[in-house]
Each structure stands twice: as C-alpha cells, then as structure tokens.
Design a protein around this motif. Structure first.
Motif, mmCIF file in Angstrom:
data_model
loop_
_atom_site.group_PDB
_atom_site.id
_atom_site.type_symbol
_atom_site.label_atom_id
_atom_site.label_comp_id
_atom_site.label_asym_id
_atom_site.label_seq_id
_atom_site.Cartn_x
_atom_site.Cartn_y
_atom_site.Cartn_z
ATOM 1 N N PHE A 143 0.811 -1.219 0.000
ATOM 2 C CA PHE A 143 0.000 0.000 0.000
ATOM 3 C C PHE A 143 0.845 1.271 0.000
ATOM 4 N N THR A 144 2.148 1.138 -0.154
ATOM 5 C CA THR A 144 3.008 2.313 -0.127
ATOM 6 C C THR A 144 4.013 2.239 -1.259
ATOM 7 N N THR A 145 4.727 3.324 -1.471
ATOM 8 C CA THR A 145 5.708 3.415 -2.549
ATOM 9 C C THR A 145 7.092 3.639 -1.955
ATOM 10 N N PRO A 146 8.144 3.420 -2.757
ATOM 11 C CA PRO A 146 9.491 3.691 -2.249
ATOM 12 C C PRO A 146 9.671 5.134 -1.785
ATOM 13 N N GLY A 170 -5.921 5.021 4.029
ATOM 14 C CA GLY A 170 -5.510 6.061 3.092
ATOM 15 C C GLY A 170 -5.403 5.577 1.667
ATOM 16 N N ALA A 171 -5.158 4.273 1.499
ATOM 17 C CA ALA A 171 -5.040 3.727 0.150
ATOM 18 C C ALA A 171 -6.346 3.815 -0.627
ATOM 19 N N TYR A 172 -7.459 3.920 0.092
ATOM 20 C CA TYR A 172 -8.767 3.954 -0.564
ATOM 21 C C TYR A 172 -9.334 5.365 -0.649
ATOM 22 N N ILE A 173 -8.511 6.374 -0.295
ATOM 23 C CA ILE A 173 -8.949 7.766 -0.398
ATOM 24 C C ILE A 173 -8.216 8.409 -1.575
ATOM 25 N N THR A 174 -8.949 9.042 -2.437
ATOM 26 C CA THR A 174 -8.348 9.664 -3.605
ATOM 27 C C THR A 174 -7.724 10.992 -3.229
ATOM 28 N N ASN A 175 -6.473 11.156 -3.604
ATOM 29 C CA ASN A 175 -5.768 12.413 -3.369
ATOM 30 C C ASN A 175 -5.645 13.136 -4.697
ATOM 31 N N GLY A 176 -6.282 14.280 -4.821
ATOM 32 C CA GLY A 176 -6.293 14.985 -6.094
ATOM 33 C C GLY A 176 -5.143 15.931 -6.297
ATOM 34 N N GLY A 177 -4.182 15.944 -5.401
ATOM 35 C CA GLY A 177 -3.059 16.874 -5.502
ATOM 36 C C GLY A 177 -2.001 16.399 -6.470
ATOM 37 N N LEU A 196 -0.630 0.562 10.298
ATOM 38 C CA LEU A 196 -1.263 -0.265 9.268
ATOM 39 C C LEU A 196 -2.679 0.202 8.976
ATOM 40 N N SER A 197 -3.453 0.500 10.006
ATOM 41 C CA SER A 197 -4.848 0.887 9.817
ATOM 42 C C SER A 197 -4.956 2.164 8.987
ATOM 43 N N LEU A 198 -4.169 3.178 9.347
ATOM 44 C CA LEU A 198 -4.238 4.439 8.612
ATOM 45 C C LEU A 198 -3.706 4.298 7.193
ATOM 46 N N GLU A 218 0.280 8.723 -4.742
ATOM 47 C CA GLU A 218 0.757 8.410 -3.404
ATOM 48 C C GLU A 218 -0.409 8.225 -2.442
ATOM 49 N N ASN A 219 -0.206 7.330 -1.470
ATOM 50 C CA ASN A 219 -1.172 7.143 -0.396
ATOM 51 C C ASN A 219 -1.262 8.433 0.407
ATOM 52 N N ILE A 220 -2.462 8.996 0.555
ATOM 53 C CA ILE A 220 -2.609 10.285 1.212
ATOM 54 C C ILE A 220 -2.160 10.236 2.669
#
Length: 591
Positions: A56-59, A204-211, A198-200, A216-218
C-alpha cells in the motif's frame, strides 16, 4: 492498557549494587532475555505488518518515513539524552565532594539522578524546534509536496519531546533493574504503533488524493507520524502510572497524589558538608561525565546514523526508499538481538568493574568480565558467519517471496547481500564499545571523542567516494559503514587491553589469554566450512538459478545441506564455547 508487572525482586528503596559478580551476571542476563523477547516480538510484528504495508506504499513514502523522519527523531533524542543516560546508568557513588561530606541515602541518590535526567528535556525541546525549521527549508521539492509533510515533521518533534519527559523515570527503572516494567510498556506501545500505522495506511489507500502526488497514499507518511506520537504517549503514561503507584520512598505510598507527583520532579537535596547544610541539585562528577558524553554523542550520532544522513543528502526519496527497504530486512536480527545485548552488556560491565580499578583483590570480577566479553564477541562472529555464508546468496529469493517481484528486481537484493557482511562487524562493534562506555573515565572518554572525529571524517569520505565518485550507490554506503566500524573496533579493542593491563596487573596474563584471537575466533575447521558453504551456495545460485519454483527448491535444498554440515562442525569443534553460552543463557555460575 495492562497494568505493568510488579517487580518484587528489587526493593524500591535500595539499589541492587552490592551483589556478587555472578548475581550481577544473573540479573543482567535475565534483563537481556526480557529485552531480547521484547525485541523479538516487536520486530517480528513490525516485520509482518511491513509486508502488508509494502503493498500500500511506494518507495518514495517509505524513504521519507524511514529515512528523513526517523533520522529527525533519532537526532533529537540521541544528541540530548544519550550522554546523560550513559552517565546515570553507571554504577558510581555520588560522593564527589570530599570525605567530610555526609553519606547520601538511597532516596537522595535517586533524587540526584532524577534531577540530572531532566536536563535533556529543555535541550531536546530547543533541538526539536530548530529541527522543524531546518527540515522546512532544506527538504527537496518531492518531500515538500508530499501530503502532510510539514505536519509529520511537527508530530515527530512533539513525540521526541514526550520521550524526554519520561526519561528520568526510564533511568530510575533501569538502575533498579525493572526490566519487566520496560518490556510490558514498550511491548504494548509497539503493538499500538503497528496497528495504528497499518490501519491508517490501508485506509488512506482507498482515499483519492487529487493533488500533485495523486499516486501516493494520502496517509503514507502521516500514519507513521501519528503512530509514533501514540507510541511515545503510551510510554509516558505507563511510566507515570507505575512510579506514582510505587514511589521511591515507600513512606509516600499512602500519601496524597500531589506528594507522589512532587517526588518525581527535580528538587534539591540537603546534605551536610563541613558541618554546614548545603543544597545540592546534581552530583558534579555525574554532571561532568554526562556533559562529556553528550559532546561525544554528536560524533557518535554521525557514525551511528551516518548511513541515513548520507542517504538523505546524496539521494532522492525513491532511492532512500530502496535503502530503507534493505535496512529493515538487513537489520531485523541486529535490532532484535544486538541492541538488548549491548544494553545489558554495558550495564553488566559497569556494575562489575566500576570502582574496582587498581584492586587486584577483585581479580575474579575481571576474569569473569573477560570471559563474558570473549564469549559475546565469538557469538557475534559465529552468527555473522551464517549471515555471510547463507544470507548473501539467498537475498533474491527472500525478497521475491516476501515483497514480490517489484522489489526483487530492484538493486535491493544486491545491497542486502552486502549488508550480510556488515552484520557481524556491527555486532562486534556494539559489544566492545559497550565495554568502553561502561568503564572509561572522563579523560579516556575525551580521548575517545578525538578518535571519533577521525572516524567521522573517514566514514563520510569513504561514503562520498564510494557512492558518488565510484557510483556504488547503496552498496558503497554499506561498505563505508564496514570501514567505519572496523576503525572503531580497533580503537575499542586497544582500549580494552590497556584497561585490563593497568587495572588488573596480577591477572592480566590470564585475561590476555582469554581475549586472544584463538579464543574469540571460530576454529579453523568451522571457518573452512563457512567459506565452503558460501562457495557452494554461490555456485548453486548461478548454475541452478532462482526464478522458477523448481529452481528455488533446488537452490534452497543446497543451502540446507550446507547448513547441516556447518552446524555439525560447530557442535563437534566448539563444545566449550557452546557450554559457556549455555551457562550464560541459563544464568549458571561460570566456573
């Protein structure tokens, strides 16, 4: 939150100092077992959750959280509390004035320790405040544009200040050998931190970040910051709760809450010096030693966290994430085993040897300390042999199985293979430097400071040359670390021999024999099977491969066969060492 366990084996009104060498060994080994258990559970839980987080995250987010933000809190805490902590954990009487001074009671000693332990709090608050602005003005554009970056920097700074608030209570708990208290509190706090992170992250992976960072996971780094804040707060609450229920002075148990709170705050003690009542806030010798060690902490911090410092300076967040990924895998065993062993080794050598210099009547303590030191060094060398012989040739399979093909086809497996070489060097350095920190006096620590300047320059120079000039990247960083620790080991080893020669001249010959290379290195046959196993598994990797399931099974089977040969050889040739380690673990007398 569960109630911290009561420590019935140690009185709250007296220090467990006047014990025999083997009683001290038993207490510290017991503490080591508790701390190893804590590290094992917490690190394995963290390791398991990290495998989920990697999906759920990136480098980039991993690099910011594990390199930049972890470096922030480590810098604040290390620079402000490490020197004072080392000074206050040493077993030395607060009788620095003169022989006409009134002897201190246990409660007065505790109060002097408590007073000095509050010094890191204002220092850390200032460093945290300055660090916040430093991060804002020096961060790269990618980090600044990352969701909640500025807020996360502030939260990590606040968490560091919270940890400095309960630092005095941590020092008292360590001096009273309340290992169960620390294990219960840190264990609960680690679990809470993992669950929150882990929970957050998943949420966050299921929330769309429009920036700008829409991929990226918000909550990519915010989850780490909130979890760290909760971790520090739980520890603060736990230590306060325990010491309010178990005051240093048992007569305060039934008094009001305000009186019990007052005994946790800095206040002077009244002692008689030359027949005159005098207020005293701190012990001058401890304060001087603490300030000397604090000066050293800047250099030591550069050496300890130098890899993160160079990575943050010389690479982009994506490459920082690759390094963070490798570091979390490569340092799993060192953090589980090495850190608690180093802490208890420092406590053991301090309790056993401080105050005995020049007293040949305490030769049994010196011999015991030398045997334990030699056994610990040999243990790290043997353990490192397994890492080098087997770990270095199985990193591709390990990463592919745990993190997937996305990570196994990056430079991560190659960097992790070189990290296997770094592991035994790290372990030996931790033990010998724990010895130095436990027994060195102020002048010797100052001499160590000057040597550390050279180590810092050598490490940074090697890192820049290997990473930038030769283009070795993260591999160059690992090799620079190896070079750095090799220099530090050489200095500490020379100090160790000089200490025993000057302080225990009558038994020095026996101690010299105990610490000889013949005793601390594995037997030639064990070294030979380690080298042979590395060559065979290396050939297996290149000839059999590791891409398909069949190739993996064949390659792993070769490794298992070599592992059996190594274990059998160690059992046949290292029986005295195995018995010694068994006695250490089971707290038996080392006759």
């Amino acid at each position: 939150m569960p109630n911290p366990p009561k420590e019935h084996n140690v009185s709250h009104s007296e220090e467990p100092i006047s014990a025999t060498p083997n009683e001290i060994l038993s207490s510290t080994v017991t503490g080591a077992s508790y701390l190893v258990s804590l590290q094992l559970v917490s690190r394995m839980l963290t390791f398991f959750l990290n495998q989920i987080l990697l999906r759920f995250t990136t480098p980039t987010s991993l690099g910011i959280a594990y390199v930049q933000l972890e470096l922030l809190i480590a810098t604040i805490l290390f620079l402000t509390r490490e020197g004072i902590r080392c000074a206050l954990l040493r077993n030395e009487d607060q009788e620095s004035e003169n022989s006409s001074s009134e002897k201190l009671t246990d409660n007065q000693k505790n109060q002097l320790v408590l007073n000095l332990a509050y010094l890191p709090l204002p220092m850390g608050t200032i460093v945290a405040f300055l660090s916040y602005f430093y991060y804002q003005y020096t961060a790269d554009p990618v980090s600044l544009d990352f969701p909640y970056y500025r807020l996360c920097v502030a939260l990590y700074g606040i968490a560091s200040v919270i940890e400095l608030i309960f630092e005095p209570l941590y020092i008292i708990a360590q001096n009273k050998l309340l290992f169960k208290l620390r294990v219960s509190l840190e264990g609960f706090a680690v679990i809470a931190r993992c669950v929150i992170t882990l929970s957050l992250t998943v949420f966050g992976a299921y929330i769309t970040n429009g920036g700008a960072n829409s991929k990226e996971n918000i909550f990519g780094i915010l989850s780490f910051a909130i979890a760290q804040l909760c971790y520090s707060s739980i520890l603060l609450f736990g230590y306060l709760r325990y010491f309010l229920s178990h005051p240093f002075d048992p007569s305060l148990t039934e008094t009001s809450l305000s009186n019990r709170v007052r005994q946790l705050l800095p206040r002077p003690i009244i002692r008689t010096i030359h027949d005159h009542p005098t207020e005293q806030y701190v012990d001058p010798d401890q304060a001087k030693l603490g300030l000397t060690l604090t000066k050293q902490s800047l250099l030591k911090h550069v050496l300890t966290e130098g890899d993160k410092i160079l990575t943050s300076w010389l690479s982009i967040p994506y490459d920082q994430g690759i390094y963070a990924f490798v570091f979390n895998y490569g340092s799993l065993v060192p953090r589980i085993l090495f850190q608690p062993v180093e802490e208890t080794a420092r406590l053991f050598f301090s309790r056993l040897l401080n105050g005995n210099e020049g007293s040949n009547s305490n030769s049994s303590s010196a011999i015991l300390s030398a045997r334990v030191l030699a056994a610990m060094i040999k243990f790290h060398i043997v353990l490192g042999g397994f890492f080098i012989a087997f770990g270095s040739n199985y990193t591709h399979i390990l990463i592919d199985l745990l993190a997937g093909a996305t990570w196994s086809h990056t430079p991560a497996p190659k960097v992790l293979a070189f990290y296997c070489i770094y592991v035994p060097i790290m372990g030996v350095n931790g033990i010998v430097e724990s010895f130095v920190q436990a027994v060195a006096n102020t002048s010797e620590i100052s001499r160590h400071n000057r040597a550390m300047i050279g180590f810092s320059v050598g490490f940074i120079t090697a890192g820049v040359v290997l990473m930038n000039v030769l283009g070795a990247g993260a591999v160059g960083l690992v090799l620079a670390n190896c070079f750095n620790l090799a220099m530090r080991i050489a200095w500490a080893w020379d100090f160790t021999y000089k200490f025993y020669r000057e302080s225990y001249s009558q038994t020095y010959q026996e101690i010299q024999n105990i610490l000889s290379l013949r005793n601390i290195l594995p037997s030639p046959s064990v070294c030979a099977v380690f080298v042979g196993s590395w060559l065979v598994t290396r050939l297996s990797k290149s000839q059999l491969g590791w891409s398909t399931m069949l190739e993996r099974v064949q390659h792993i089977s070769v490794g298992i066969a070599c592992l059996i040969v190594v274990v059998v050889m160690i059992y046949r040739t290292e029986l005295p060492f195995l018995r010694l380690m068994n006695n250490l673990v089971r707290h038996k007398k080392l006759d």
